[in-house]
Design an enzyme around this catalytic site. Structure first.
Site: not given
Ligand SMILES: Cc1ncc(C[n+]2csc(CCOP(=O)(O)OP(=O)(O)O)c2C)c(N)n1
Ligand SMILES: [Mg+2]
Length: 693
Positions: A36, A284, A461
């Site tokens: 990323h 992204h 839990f």
């Molecule tokens: C618990 C979890 N679920 C899903 C992911 C996969 N994942 C990586 S980044 C992301 C979302 C990215 O959005 P954001 O948190 O807003 O970060 P940005 O891309 O804006 O830096 C996801 C769903 C993860 N790393 N951890």
């Protein structure tokens, strides 16, 4: 390579440094062809301002105990952290976590981003890269862990600081993203931090309005600031992440806020500077692509063909910033700590031992002993007694429960143990509230701060906190998870509370020790093994119901626990025709069945197997001694999923376990219904003897 022949102004150097962070992220992701780049590009100035001006961190000593912690909860932005570690010249550590002269991250490491055995894995990993304070990647874990670190700082300060000697007062800065604040654990953590008024905790929220699937408002429209204000946080807003003055003002605002944690909401544009993909989902979660990378560099005034370019003056600029400031701060601290060590040698000794995860002398003195007792006591009760004794010897053993302390017996009851609450940060009883997931993450944060922490709840839990338990195992840190109500034996609460598959799940996890002791003395021995672990988390799986305390003059000593499994009761002459293998509450069943079998002339052996992984780590000779290959008649007895027991009973063995969910009923009815009776064990023994002939 020089970008310009002219002497740069400090403003230009700032811009150059920030753009170096960005282009390193772009190039590393591009070369790895995965990762990323967007978040590191946007957050570069936010990290730059923090590290250069505020973070009290000496790159020469990444394990200085009073360093500020920097947590990248949005671990997918790992290149941001690697670039910072490289540019700040952070030194590495050896396997003992002592600083060494090599750098934590070199330019070559950055070129090896995401490659096998590199120090720059896809997400930041504690244990692999010095300067990475905790492993992040599963969103929400970093923010949760940072609460534990902030609790630790407050506790360490309350315990060790003396007038004129501020030994511990570090801050915890956590970068987080939309995902961190959407995850439940993030909310649990924010709620707990607000309650505890952790003024040393600062979260910096990358408010970029975008997540992987597109605009964040497809699923996330609440007013985050209002939410955090309601949690009791100080909330401040930086509307332009490129405005270094506004960022500095926000960090100063945090420093001046002494009664609450602070959230800095930072408005950013993901992939800032990437001209075409800016603000779109395309920049992204994947490399920019050659063309976009060139475009971004052009926008930064960067040579478009350059790769991994670190312009002259940039490394020096970081040395003069965080390097110089950090070194002065650590030297001052060291001077104070030397004086402190003269004045308070015992306290200093405690601090030094903690840093090395060593135990104090006499850590195992005055432990309770448990005489034979047919009625016995629940293993949760013996555990509570052992814990209370240990905690009086090991002054940094502390923890709490997710609102079940009176049930899971995790409460420290001796005089002076106290409660950790705002205004009484020296207390050793933590109240996590009904927040298992945050408890797990916070316990890890405490362990990373070199406190010896535990967290307790009902075994079922564990499901609510498993991601944190998994990270403890991945990080190889000695968090302790105390789980009671470990089977259908809990009775009337029924199948919602009766764990079935949890043991199999934990046993499938690498690097964690899972103990299910059979009686009070096995509890004691399990605790002894656990306390001596420096690198492994452990779980203790304990009963609600009373279990007989075995007569150890008749049966083998409980010290066999240290080998994971041991022969508890043997056949005459030590040559069994059938082996009964069990754990926890089912051992007393095996013992009763053993008596019946022996009286009927059947040569039976009972093997108590409280910890599978410990047994697996024994040498072949010991394993053969306990479970001789020649004896093919075997029965396993455990009130849990049968998964995995075939490994020990083999093709002609019998498995007594749970093949369905439990039920709500008094324990004696449940044990009968599901076959946990001596008679059933005897019958299974006869069956396997017949099968194995
Ligand atoms: C618990 C979890 N679920 C899903 C992911 C996969 N994942 C990586 S980044 C992301 C979302 C990215 O959005 P954001 O948190 O807003 O970060 P940005 O891309 O804006 O830096 C996801 C769903 C993860 N790393 N951890
Ligand atoms: Mg986002």
């Amino acid at each position: 390579m020089a970008v310009s022949e002219q002497t740069l102004t400090s403003k230009q150097l700032e811009t150059l440094s920030i753009n170096t962070i960005r282009t390193l992220a772009i190039d590393a992701v591009q070369k790895a062809n995965s990762g990323h780049p967007g978040a590191p590009m946007a957050l570069a100035p936010v990290a730059y301002c923090l590290w250069q001006q505020f973070l009290r961190f000496d790159p020469a000593d990444p394990v200085w105990p009073n360093r500020d912690r920097f947590v990248l909860s949005n671990g997918h932005a790992s290149m941001l952290l690697y670039a910072m570690l490289y540019l700040a010249g952070v030194r590495g550590t050896n396997p003992e976590y002592e600083p060494v002269s090599e750098y934590a991250v070199t330019l070559d490491d950055i070129k090896n981003f995401r490659q096998l055995d590199s120090r720059t894995p896809g997400h930041p990993e504690y244990r692999i890269t010095a300067g990475v304070e905790t492993t992040t990647g599963p969103l929400g874990q970093g923010v949760g862990t940072s609460v534990g670190m902030a609790i630790a700082s407050k506790w360490l300060g309350a315990r060790f600081n003396r007038p004129g000697f501020e030994i511990f007062d570090y801050n915890v800065y956590t970068f987080c993203s939309d995902g961190d604040l959407m995850e439940g654990v993030g909310s649990e953590a924010a709620s707990l931090a607000g309650h505890l008024k952790l003024s040393n905790l600062c979260w910096i929220y990358d408010n970029n309005h975008i997540t992987l699937d597109g605009p964040a408002d497809a699923s996330f429209t609440e007013d985050v600031g209002e939410r955090f204000r309601a949690y009791g946080w100080n909330v401040t807003h930086v509307t332009d992440a490129n405005d270094l003055q506004a960022l500095a003002k926000a960090y100063n605002n945090f420093a001046q806020t002494k009664d609450r944690p602070t959230l800095i909401i930072t408005d950013t544009h993901i992939g800032y500077g990437a001209p075409h993909k800016q603000d779109t989902n395309e920049a992204h979660g994947e490399p920019l692509g050659e063309e976009e990378a060139r475009g971004a560099k052009k926008a930064y005034g960067w040579p478009e063909d350059a790769r991994f370019l670190v312009p002259d003056g940039v490394l020096e600029h970081f040395q003069q910033g965080i390097g110089h400031r950090g070194s002065e701060l650590r030297n001052q601290w060291k001077k104070i700590f030397d004086e402190y060590s003269n004045k308070f040698p015992d306290l200093a000794d405690e601090i030094n031992r903690m840093q090395h995860r060593d135990l104090p002398d006499g850590w195992d003195k005055n432990l309770p002993s448990f005489p034979a007792d047919a009625k016995g006591l629940a293993t949760r009760d013996s555990s509570g007694k052992v814990l209370n004794a240990l905690a009086q010897n090991v002054l940094w053993l502390m923890g709490g429960s997710a609102d079940l302390a009176s049930s899971d017996r995790t409460r420290l009851k001796f005089h002076g143990a106290g409660d950790f609450q705002p205004g009484s940060y020296a207390g050793r009883n933590l109240h996590f509230g009904v927040r298992e997931h945050c408890m797990g993450a916070a316990v890890n944060g405490l362990a990373l701060s070199k406190i010896r922490p535990y967290g307790g709840t009902f075994f079922n839990f564990n499901d609510y906190m498993k991601p944190a338990v998994r990270l403890a195992a991945l990080m190889e840190i000695p968090s302790i998870f105390i789980y009671t109500h470990d089977s259908i034996g809990l009775g009337e609460d029924g199948p919602t509370h009766q764990p079935i598959e949890q043991l199999a799940q934990l046993r499938a996890m690498p690097e964690i020790m899972v103990f299910r002791p059979a009686d009070a003395n096995e509890v004691l021995e399990s605790w002894k093994v656990i306390m001596q672990q420096q690198r492994k988390p452990a779980t203790l799986v304990l009963t609600r119901q009373a279990l007989p305390t075995l007569d150890r003059s008749k049966y083998a000593p409980a010290s066999g626990v240290a080998k994971g499994a041991y022969v508890l009761a043997d056949a005459p002459g030590g040559k069994p025709e059938v082996i009964l293998i069990g754990t926890g509450s089912e051992i007393s069943l095996c013992v009763a069945a053993h008596e019946q079998l022996v009286s009927q002339g059947v040569k039976a052996r009972v093997v108590s197997m409280p910890c599978w992984s410990l047994f697996e780590s024994q040498n072949q000779a010991y394993k053969e001694e306990v479970l001789p290959k020649a004896v093919k008649a075997r029965v396993s007895v455990e009130a849990a999923s049968t998964l995995g027991w075939d490994r020990y009973v083999g093709p002609t063995g019998e498995i007594i376990g749970m093949r369905r969910f439990g039920a709500s009923a008094p324990i004696k009815d449940l044990l009968k219904k599901f076959g946990f009776t001596p008679e059933n064990v005897v019958e299974a023994a006869r069956k396997t003897i017949a099968q194995s002939k």
